[in-house]
Design a protein around this motif. Structure first.
Motif, PDB file in Angstrom:
ATOM      1  N   GLN A 250      46.496  49.926  52.198  1.00  0.00           N
ATOM      2  CA  GLN A 250      47.468  51.017  52.373  1.00  0.00           C
ATOM      3  C   GLN A 250      48.438  51.073  51.184  1.00  0.00           C
ATOM      4  O   GLN A 250      48.668  52.118  50.587  1.00  0.00           O
ATOM      5  N   LEU A 251      48.995  49.896  50.853  1.00  0.00           N
ATOM      6  CA  LEU A 251      49.967  49.824  49.753  1.00  0.00           C
ATOM      7  C   LEU A 251      49.316  50.148  48.410  1.00  0.00           C
ATOM      8  O   LEU A 251      49.944  50.734  47.529  1.00  0.00           O
ATOM      9  N   LYS A 252      48.060  49.765  48.276  1.00  0.00           N
ATOM     10  CA  LYS A 252      47.334  50.047  47.038  1.00  0.00           C
ATOM     11  C   LYS A 252      47.274  51.557  46.804  1.00  0.00           C
ATOM     12  O   LYS A 252      47.501  52.038  45.708  1.00  0.00           O
ATOM     13  N   GLN A 253      46.974  52.279  47.894  1.00  0.00           N
ATOM     14  CA  GLN A 253      46.905  53.755  47.803  1.00  0.00           C
ATOM     15  C   GLN A 253      48.271  54.336  47.469  1.00  0.00           C
ATOM     16  O   GLN A 253      48.385  55.185  46.597  1.00  0.00           O
ATOM     17  N   GLU A 254      49.302  53.844  48.191  1.00  0.00           N
ATOM     18  CA  GLU A 254      50.665  54.362  47.972  1.00  0.00           C
ATOM     19  C   GLU A 254      51.104  54.210  46.523  1.00  0.00           C
ATOM     20  O   GLU A 254      51.773  55.068  45.974  1.00  0.00           O
ATOM     21  N   HIS A 255      50.757  53.076  45.921  1.00  0.00           N
ATOM     22  CA  HIS A 255      51.223  52.779  44.549  1.00  0.00           C
ATOM     23  C   HIS A 255      50.212  53.141  43.477  1.00  0.00           C
ATOM     24  O   HIS A 255      50.459  52.883  42.303  1.00  0.00           O
ATOM     25  N   ASN A 256      49.077  53.709  43.873  1.00  0.00           N
ATOM     26  CA  ASN A 256      47.961  53.927  42.931  1.00  0.00           C
ATOM     27  C   ASN A 256      47.708  52.639  42.138  1.00  0.00           C
ATOM     28  O   ASN A 256      47.791  52.602  40.908  1.00  0.00           O
ATOM     29  N   ALA A 257      47.413  51.587  42.898  1.00  0.00           N
ATOM     30  CA  ALA A 257      47.239  50.261  42.291  1.00  0.00           C
ATOM     31  C   ALA A 257      45.775  49.860  42.246  1.00  0.00           C
ATOM     32  O   ALA A 257      44.951  50.352  43.031  1.00  0.00           O
ATOM     33  N   VAL A 258      45.460  48.981  41.310  1.00  0.00           N
ATOM     34  CA  VAL A 258      44.121  48.405  41.227  1.00  0.00           C
ATOM     35  C   VAL A 258      44.279  46.878  41.261  1.00  0.00           C
ATOM     36  O   VAL A 258      45.265  46.347  40.755  1.00  0.00           O
ATOM     37  N   ILE A 259      43.321  46.215  41.914  1.00  0.00           N
ATOM     38  CA  ILE A 259      43.397  44.749  41.993  1.00  0.00           C
ATOM     39  C   ILE A 259      42.282  44.159  41.140  1.00  0.00           C
ATOM     40  O   ILE A 259      41.099  44.440  41.356  1.00  0.00           O
ATOM     41  N   LEU A 260      42.681  43.379  40.128  1.00  0.00           N
ATOM     42  CA  LEU A 260      41.715  42.695  39.264  1.00  0.00           C
ATOM     43  C   LEU A 260      41.733  41.211  39.598  1.00  0.00           C
ATOM     44  O   LEU A 260      42.809  40.639  39.780  1.00  0.00           O
ATOM     45  N   ALA A 261      40.562  40.600  39.692  1.00  0.00           N
ATOM     46  CA  ALA A 261      40.525  39.163  40.026  1.00  0.00           C
ATOM     47  C   ALA A 261      39.564  38.422  39.112  1.00  0.00           C
ATOM     48  O   ALA A 261      38.462  38.899  38.816  1.00  0.00           O
ATOM     49  N   HIS A 262      39.999  37.245  38.676  1.00  0.00           N
ATOM     50  CA  HIS A 262      39.129  36.400  37.855  1.00  0.00           C
ATOM     51  C   HIS A 262      38.099  35.708  38.746  1.00  0.00           C
ATOM     52  O   HIS A 262      38.330  35.489  39.942  1.00  0.00           O
ATOM     53  N   ASN A 263      36.972  35.348  38.123  1.00  0.00           N
ATOM     54  CA  ASN A 263      35.870  34.691  38.847  1.00  0.00           C
ATOM     55  C   ASN A 263      36.261  33.339  39.459  1.00  0.00           C
ATOM     56  O   ASN A 263      35.483  32.790  40.231  1.00  0.00           O
ATOM     57  N   TYR A 264      37.421  32.784  39.117  1.00  0.00           N
ATOM     58  CA  TYR A 264      37.853  31.503  39.693  1.00  0.00           C
ATOM     59  C   TYR A 264      38.760  31.682  40.908  1.00  0.00           C
ATOM     60  O   TYR A 264      39.251  30.694  41.461  1.00  0.00           O
ATOM     61  N   GLN A 265      39.033  32.923  41.289  1.00  0.00           N
ATOM     62  CA  GLN A 265      39.902  33.139  42.455  1.00  0.00           C
ATOM     63  C   GLN A 265      39.186  32.712  43.745  1.00  0.00           C
ATOM     64  O   GLN A 265      37.959  32.543  43.752  1.00  0.00           O
ATOM     65  N   THR A 266      39.952  32.561  44.814  1.00  0.00           N
ATOM     66  CA  THR A 266      39.327  32.173  46.093  1.00  0.00           C
ATOM     67  C   THR A 266      38.405  33.313  46.559  1.00  0.00           C
ATOM     68  O   THR A 266      38.540  34.460  46.123  1.00  0.00           O
ATOM     69  N   ALA A 267      37.500  32.982  47.491  1.00  0.00           N
ATOM     70  CA  ALA A 267      36.514  33.960  47.964  1.00  0.00           C
ATOM     71  C   ALA A 267      37.189  35.215  48.520  1.00  0.00           C
ATOM     72  O   ALA A 267      36.776  36.341  48.213  1.00  0.00           O
ATOM     73  N   ASP A 268      38.257  35.050  49.333  1.00  0.00           N
ATOM     74  CA  ASP A 268      38.862  36.244  49.943  1.00  0.00           C
ATOM     75  C   ASP A 268      39.516  37.154  48.903  1.00  0.00           C
ATOM     76  O   ASP A 268      39.497  38.378  49.029  1.00  0.00           O
ATOM     77  N   ILE A 269      40.055  36.572  47.845  1.00  0.00           N
ATOM     78  CA  ILE A 269      40.656  37.395  46.788  1.00  0.00           C
ATOM     79  C   ILE A 269      39.551  38.108  45.993  1.00  0.00           C
ATOM     80  O   ILE A 269      39.664  39.298  45.680  1.00  0.00           O
TER      81      ILE A 269
END
Ligand code: 13P
Ligand code: SF4
Length: 305
Positions: free
Chosen positions: A11-30
């Motif tokens: 929801q917040l991602k849409q509100e802020h026009n945000a994108v989430i980038l994650a490195h391959n070492y992040q936890t599975a859920d991220i």
């Protein structure tokens, strides 16, 4: 619990026009939550290309700084302000300036795992995916300073045949992987292909089959007929390797190879980050302009491998 968190984040991602980038070492859920996952080079390219207003960087500080340098008009957020990279902090801009004074004719190549101020003092930036090509492209007669990772530096020396001036930096997560770990895993799984990161030590590299960045590991596994792999890098990548290759088995060289800084990012912190637009990562303009020159070489000139 996670479903509710993820719903709020979306929801917040849409509100802020945000994108989430994650490195391959992040936890599975991220990694599962992210819009894009990748290695340092892939994420830099995404950060430069995206038309989002806000980039939530699930990684460590130097990665968020790189995004801020490449996209200064965007808001770049690091969900945990203490998620740093000890290797990046092993050389300061002052120490690099001293080294440059000792070798005034040398060109400077810095690994992307470095501070913005170190990038600003460098001629070229590189990642583990393109370090060999970058160094290879430099005039043969020119001495080259390579900072801060001595292990990646030695890998480049071997592949290019060039004599680099190295800095004694290292990644504590990769140097914890030993030759004995690989040999023991190979004894147990003799048919397995060993994929190691160039940040590993020389003895580990010597007993490995392929030396690859994390993005290259993902591509290699996807295109390989092998059904078993020993993975000598941070264990977070095994989640995506398994997801993308359900018919293959991936064995960590050691369960000890965990980067505590990468693991600081949690779903809750991503939510808070979007709720409060924290922690904003910015780079002073004078540093940014100089650092961008070194990064442009990496992002624009060399293709992704
Ligand atoms: P890559 O994902 O570019 O291989 O980088 C490894 C690393 O240690 C990042 O912190
Ligand atoms: Fe730094 Fe190593 Fe962690 Fe990568 S894995 S962020 S190089 S400490």
């Amino acid at each position: 619990m996670n479903d509710k968190l993820i719903e709020k984040i979306e929801q917040l991602k849409q509100e802020h026009n945000a994108v989430i980038l994650a490195h391959n070492y992040q936890t599975a859920d991220i990694q599962d939550l992210a819009d894009f996952t990748g290695d340092s080079l892939g994420l830099s390219i995404k950060a430069a290309e995206t038309d989002a207003d806000v980039i939530v960087f699930c990684g460590v500080l130097f990665m968020a700084e790189t995004a801020a340098i490449l996209s200064p008009e965007k808001t770049v957020l690091l969900p945990d302000k203490y998620a740093g990279c000890p290797m990046a902090d092993m050389i300061t801009a002052e120490q690099l300036l001293d080294l440059k004074q000792k070798h005034p004719d040398a060109l400077v190549v810095c690994y992307v795992n470095s501070t913005a101020r170190v990038k600003a003092q460098s001629d070229y930036c590189c990642t583990s995916a393109n370090a060999v090509e970058i160094v290879d492209s430099l005039p043969k007669e020119s001495p080259v300073i390579f900072v801060p990772d001595q292990n990646l530096g030695r890998f480049v020396i071997e592949r290019t045949g060039r004599d680099l001036i190295l800095w004694p930096g290292y990644c504590h997560v990769h140097v914890i992987i030993t030759e004995e770990d690989i040999k023991a895993a190979k004894e147990k799984f003799p048919d397995a292909v060993v994929l190691a990161h160039p940040e590993c030590t020389d003895p580990v590299k010597a007993v490995s089959d392929q030396l690859l960045s994390t993005g290259q590991m993902l591509r290699y596994a996807a295109n390989s007929r092998a059904k078993r792999f020993i993975i000598a890098t941070e264990t977070g990548i095994i989640h995506t390797l398994k997801k993308q290759n359900p018919g293959a088995e991936f064995i960590p060289a050691t369960e000890r190879a965990v980067c505590p800084n990468m693991k600081r990012i949690t779903l809750e912190k991503v939510l808070w980050s979007l709720q409060d637009l924290q922690y904003k990562v910015t780079v002073p303009k004078d540093v940014r302009i100089k650092a961008k020159k070194a990064l442009d070489m990496m992002v624009e000139i060399l293709p992704v491998k």
